[in-house]
Design a protein around this motif. Structure first.
Motif, PDB file in Angstrom:
ATOM      1  N   PHE A   5      26.583  44.422  22.713  1.00 36.23           N
ATOM      2  CA  PHE A   5      25.531  43.591  21.058  1.00 36.23           C
ATOM      3  C   PHE A   5      25.812  44.246  19.416  1.00 36.23           C
ATOM      4  O   PHE A   5      25.473  43.656  18.590  1.00 36.23           O
ATOM      5  CB  PHE A   5      23.766  43.441  21.600  1.00 36.23           C
ATOM      6  CG  PHE A   5      23.493  42.588  22.220  1.00 36.23           C
ATOM      7  CD1 PHE A   5      23.374  41.047  22.586  1.00 36.23           C
ATOM      8  CD2 PHE A   5      23.105  43.137  24.379  1.00 36.23           C
ATOM      9  CE1 PHE A   5      22.759  39.978  23.114  1.00 36.23           C
ATOM     10  CE2 PHE A   5      22.352  41.687  24.715  1.00 36.23           C
ATOM     11  CZ  PHE A   5      22.321  40.996  24.585  1.00 36.23           C
ATOM     12  N   TYR A  23      18.342  43.400  29.292  1.00 37.58           N
ATOM     13  CA  TYR A  23      19.571  42.336  28.221  1.00 37.58           C
ATOM     14  C   TYR A  23      20.810  43.707  27.915  1.00 37.58           C
ATOM     15  O   TYR A  23      20.729  44.414  27.073  1.00 37.58           O
ATOM     16  CB  TYR A  23      19.467  42.190  27.247  1.00 37.58           C
ATOM     17  CG  TYR A  23      18.534  40.798  26.604  1.00 37.58           C
ATOM     18  CD1 TYR A  23      17.537  40.704  28.267  1.00 37.58           C
ATOM     19  CD2 TYR A  23      17.799  39.607  25.666  1.00 37.58           C
ATOM     20  CE1 TYR A  23      16.817  39.987  28.623  1.00 37.58           C
ATOM     21  CE2 TYR A  23      17.548  38.798  26.002  1.00 37.58           C
ATOM     22  CZ  TYR A  23      17.006  38.567  27.765  1.00 37.58           C
ATOM     23  OH  TYR A  23      15.577  37.452  27.138  1.00 37.58           O
ATOM     24  N   GLN A  48      23.211  24.415  26.622  1.00 37.89           N
ATOM     25  CA  GLN A  48      21.696  23.869  27.314  1.00 37.89           C
ATOM     26  C   GLN A  48      20.781  25.200  27.774  1.00 37.89           C
ATOM     27  O   GLN A  48      21.440  26.603  27.908  1.00 37.89           O
ATOM     28  CB  GLN A  48      22.327  23.808  28.824  1.00 37.89           C
ATOM     29  CG  GLN A  48      22.887  22.572  29.076  1.00 37.89           C
ATOM     30  CD  GLN A  48      24.117  21.551  29.957  1.00 37.89           C
ATOM     31  OE1 GLN A  48      23.759  22.246  31.243  1.00 37.89           O
ATOM     32  NE2 GLN A  48      24.671  19.888  29.892  1.00 37.89           N
ATOM     33  N   THR A  51      21.357  29.354  29.520  1.00 35.62           N
ATOM     34  CA  THR A  51      22.548  30.112  28.496  1.00 35.62           C
ATOM     35  C   THR A  51      21.675  31.494  27.735  1.00 35.62           C
ATOM     36  O   THR A  51      22.858  31.946  27.565  1.00 35.62           O
ATOM     37  CB  THR A  51      23.420  29.426  27.933  1.00 35.62           C
ATOM     38  OG1 THR A  51      21.985  28.755  26.685  1.00 35.62           O
ATOM     39  CG2 THR A  51      24.173  27.807  28.803  1.00 35.62           C
ATOM     40  N   LYS A  53      20.379  30.637  24.864  1.00 37.44           N
ATOM     41  CA  LYS A  53      19.851  30.532  23.408  1.00 37.44           C
ATOM     42  C   LYS A  53      19.039  31.332  22.175  1.00 37.44           C
ATOM     43  O   LYS A  53      19.316  31.002  21.506  1.00 37.44           O
ATOM     44  CB  LYS A  53      21.192  28.920  23.218  1.00 37.44           C
ATOM     45  CG  LYS A  53      19.265  27.978  23.656  1.00 37.44           C
ATOM     46  CD  LYS A  53      20.029  26.105  23.758  1.00 37.44           C
ATOM     47  CE  LYS A  53      18.848  25.276  24.317  1.00 37.44           C
ATOM     48  NZ  LYS A  53      17.777  25.706  23.633  1.00 37.44           N
ATOM     49  N   THR A  54      18.259  31.012  23.258  1.00 44.72           N
ATOM     50  CA  THR A  54      16.519  31.163  22.642  1.00 44.72           C
ATOM     51  C   THR A  54      16.860  32.918  21.686  1.00 44.72           C
ATOM     52  O   THR A  54      16.707  32.338  20.818  1.00 44.72           O
ATOM     53  CB  THR A  54      15.464  31.707  23.695  1.00 44.72           C
ATOM     54  OG1 THR A  54      15.221  30.026  24.122  1.00 44.72           O
ATOM     55  CG2 THR A  54      14.125  31.703  22.525  1.00 44.72           C
TER      56      THR A  54
HETATM   57  P1  AMP Z   1      17.770  30.473  27.328  1.00 49.26           P
HETATM   58  O1  AMP Z   1      18.329  29.830  27.973  1.00 49.26           O
HETATM   59  O2  AMP Z   1      16.997  31.285  25.901  1.00 49.26           O
HETATM   60  O3  AMP Z   1      15.951  29.944  27.555  1.00 49.26           O
HETATM   61  O4  AMP Z   1      17.221  32.257  28.451  1.00 49.26           O
HETATM   62  C1  AMP Z   1      17.574  31.655  29.643  1.00 49.26           C
HETATM   63  C2  AMP Z   1      16.973  33.220  30.332  1.00 49.26           C
HETATM   64  O5  AMP Z   1      18.185  33.577  30.768  1.00 49.26           O
HETATM   65  C3  AMP Z   1      15.699  34.228  29.633  1.00 49.26           C
HETATM   66  O6  AMP Z   1      15.234  34.799  30.834  1.00 49.26           O
HETATM   67  C4  AMP Z   1      16.317  34.759  29.091  1.00 49.26           C
HETATM   68  O7  AMP Z   1      15.312  35.982  28.742  1.00 49.26           O
HETATM   69  C5  AMP Z   1      17.299  35.414  29.768  1.00 49.26           C
HETATM   70  N1  AMP Z   1      18.028  35.825  28.067  1.00 49.26           N
HETATM   71  C6  AMP Z   1      19.028  35.546  27.889  1.00 49.26           C
HETATM   72  N2  AMP Z   1      19.574  36.546  27.083  1.00 49.26           N
HETATM   73  C7  AMP Z   1      20.455  37.116  27.904  1.00 49.26           C
HETATM   74  C8  AMP Z   1      21.123  38.375  28.363  1.00 49.26           C
HETATM   75  N3  AMP Z   1      21.526  39.045  27.363  1.00 49.26           N
HETATM   76  N4  AMP Z   1      20.604  39.268  29.372  1.00 49.26           N
HETATM   77  C9  AMP Z   1      20.605  39.154  29.995  1.00 49.26           C
HETATM   78  N5  AMP Z   1      18.746  37.735  29.905  1.00 49.26           N
HETATM   79  C10 AMP Z   1      19.183  37.240  29.224  1.00 49.26           C
END
Ligand code: AMP
Length: 472
Positions: A5, A23, A48, A51, A53-54
């Motif tokens: 990061f 993370y 999607q 992945t 993306k949030t």
């Molecule tokens: P999203 O695609 O944004 O809905 O995220 C999917 C899931 O992945 C969520 O539960 C996040 O908390 C988790 N997440 C997002 N980024 C990471 C990361 N770098 N390492 C571990 N988990 C993650």
């Protein structure tokens, strides 16, 4: 290639905080978008849900907005209220020391309260297009200081008919803002929108993971105060019409009582619990696999021996005590890339348990009221429509055509078609659910009259209570 990061340009404090959230390294979409977003580029991300993306769009915003300036500086638009809440919660979890302020704005919540919150100042707004536009029109929300705009699940916005609202919002935002679109697919309309509102965007495409993410839709029906769970279950079953379902209850007693009630109401259902002999269990399993029984009511412990996974629905009549059991239960649906539905029945007092599960599993849960008669009727008509579409393409259709030509000598074709539909509808839908039957008020589930035909009699709502907290 594993990036950190830190190498993406995030601050040391943020990286430390992300570590504490577990993370440890960025996902692909994060690695590919965060540096561009931090450098101010417009961007289109094709990725999607699941992945990461949030965090990909949230982290750059959180790093850049000025928490000392009370004006709204970033706006994230989402197609649904649930997603707005989810994104808002995720963003809040990525903050340092509770700053900046983030507000979720969506329909269905008192607008006055949202206006008051806006007046107190917030740096980031996550909202649905309709409500955001409403607040813009009322003059409570101003985009004058907006530096960042994100469109999340742009394709869903399109599907849900929100694109015009989105356009209106985009055209009110200052020209020098940074804009990012995220979408699972890139329909022509999304590209057009991007051409109109984005400046020289970077395109980032993340391939879906090879094993497609499990598709389990989690729905919680809130049982109205004073109702038994059984009374609430019937309209839910009518609306969802599960093809194959496992209904989880807490005790053997509830399993037997509920099964009896459902059978008496005409449903294809059987029970599976510790009181059954091995051969009874095996017989049931076979009938279930051969789809001679559509639904099985089971206790957690017994269900471990029930090796059926490919279910369309898992229903939590009683919530389990442990989150692990919840995850285990719902994991029996949505296999092999097929969509699955997990339904939980909760009393208003139990809602917090599901919120806990939602937080821990990081999977969104949709809370719904028990379906009304009108909703069930609409769903039945929709089903009928698709059955007609299927029938039109079937080969057997030809054998009915002579009857149509005979009848058409006396009647108009529309009348004949409508009569045939009425017959089909009456055949499959119990009388009490028909939209054209006598008026029973707005909510069918408040009155549970005896359904005719397929469903036999109505459930006796008093006989089976939600189980007491005694384990098998
Ligand atoms: P999203 O695609 O944004 O809905 O995220 C999917 C899931 O992945 C969520 O539960 C996040 O908390 C988790 N997440 C997002 N980024 C990471 C990361 N770098 N390492 C571990 N988990 C993650």
């Amino acid at each position: 290639m594993t990036l950190s990061f830190t190498s993406l340009g995030l601050s040391a404090a943020r990286v430390g905080h992300l570590e504490s959230l577990g993370y440890h390294e960025p996902t692909a979409i994060q690695a590919e978008t965060i540096p561009h977003l931090l450098s101010g580029r417009d961007l289109i991300g094709q990725a999607q849900t699941g992945t990461g993306k949030t965090a990909a769009f949230s982290l750059p915003l959180l790093e850049q907005v000025d928490s000392n300036n009370p004006a709204v500086q970033a706006l994230v638009l989402t197609p649904t209220r649930e997603l707005a809440i989810q994104v808002c919660q995720a963003m809040r979890s990525y903050r340092l020391n509770g700053r900046p302020k983030i507000l979720a704005l969506y329909g269905g919540q008192a607008i006055e309260r949202q206006q008051e919150q806006l007046r107190r100042g917030t740096q980031i707004v996550v909202g649905t297009p309709g409500r955001v536009l409403d607040l813009l029109n009322r003059g409570t929300l101003s985009l004058k200081s907006l530096g960042w705009l994100v469109l999340d699940e742009a394709d869903e916005m399109l599907n849900m008919g929100f694109i015009q609202d989105v356009e209106k919002i985009l055209s009110q935002a200052p020209a020098n803002r940074q804009t990012a679109f995220f979408s699972a697919t890139m329909a022509a309309e999304i590209r057009e929108l991007a051409t109109k509102f984005l400046q020289a965007p970077v395109m980032v495409t993340i391939q879906a993971p090879k094993t497609s993410p499990r598709q389990i839709q989690q729905v919680a029906y809130v049982v109205p105060r004073g109702w038994t769970k059984v009374r609430a279950l019937q309209p839910i079953l009518e609306l969802e019409d599960p093809e194959t379902a496992l209904i989880f209850v807490r005790t053997r007693r509830t399993a037997s009582d509920l099964t009896r009630q459902l059978q008496a109401a005409g449903y294809s259902v059987d029970e599976y619990h510790g009181d059954l002999s091995q051969s009874q269990r095996e017989r049931l399993l076979m009938r279930f696999r051969q789809q001679q029984v559509r639904w099985v009511v089971a206790t957690d412990i017994a269900a471990r021996g029930l090796h059926v996974d490919d279910l369309t629905h898992v229903i939590n009549f009683d919530l389990p005590d442990a989150i692990e059991s919840y995850v285990h239960r719902i994991g029996r649906t949505g296999r092999a890339g097929k969509a699955g539905v997990a339904i939980s029945l909760v009393t208003p007092l139990e809602k917090y348990k599901l919120r806990q599960i939602e937080r821990q599993t990081k999977q969104p849960m949709t809370f719904m009221p028990v379906p009304t008669r009108a909703e069930i009727a609409a769903r039945n008509l929709e089903r009928l429509r698709s059955q007609v579409r299927e029938a039109i393409t079937s080969e057997r259709l030809a054998s009915f055509l002579p009857i149509v030509s005979q009848l058409s000598e006396d009647y108009d074709i529309h009348t004949i078609a409508a009569a045939a539909l009425q017959m089909a509808y009456d055949h499959t839908v119990p009388a009490w659910q028909r939209s054209d039957s006598h008026d029973q008020g707005d909510n069918a589930s408040q009155v549970v009259p005896a359904p005719k035909k397929r469903k036999g009699t109505a459930l006796n709502s008093e006989a089976v209570e939600s189980s007491p907290p005694v384990k098998e």
